[in-house]
Scaffold this motif. Sequence first.
Motif, short mmCIF file in Angstrom:
data_model
loop_
_atom_site.label_atom_id
_atom_site.label_comp_id
_atom_site.label_asym_id
_atom_site.label_seq_id
_atom_site.Cartn_x
_atom_site.Cartn_y
_atom_site.Cartn_z
N GLN A 137 4.21 -32.95 -8.65
CA GLN A 137 3.24 -32.41 -9.61
C GLN A 137 2.37 -31.34 -8.95
N ASN A 141 2.38 -27.38 -9.94
CA ASN A 141 1.09 -26.75 -10.26
C ASN A 141 0.86 -25.54 -9.37
N THR A 146 3.59 -25.72 -14.25
CA THR A 146 2.72 -26.53 -15.12
C THR A 146 1.27 -26.14 -14.87
#
Length: 147
Positions: A137, A141, A146
């Motif tokens: 994640q 990022n 994302t």
Amino acid sequence: MSRDIAQANSTPLTAELFQASVYKPNQGRIVRQITALAIWIVVALGCWRLYSSLGGWLESGSYLIPGIPAVLLAVGAWVGFRLVNWPRFADFLIAVEAEMNKVTWPSKDELIRASIVVIFTIFFLAISLFFFDVVWQSFFNFIGVTS
């Protein structure tokens, strides 16, 4: 003799529904009783659900409200009894009980040790997956995939 067994195993269920005999009564008794009980519970729960929902469809005080589920309960109980005495299914249940008698069950200490290993492994995998998720994640990022 084998012809009689083959003929019994090829009997359709519809022909078996109108008999009251018990097929091989001394074999596979526990598994057949548990299976019949499970079928009866499912039928009873279905009839209870039908009984509770019929009140909205039929007028209050109608004899059909308890009558339809009662008839279905009786038919379902009979079909469940006959199903566990149908030669094809009964022979399968007899074989299941014979195989279950061959199983070597673990002792209490073995069961506790194996359970501890399984719980530790699941905990370790959950923590590992959590960290992999956090790393991926933050990577996505960082590269802007994302937000």
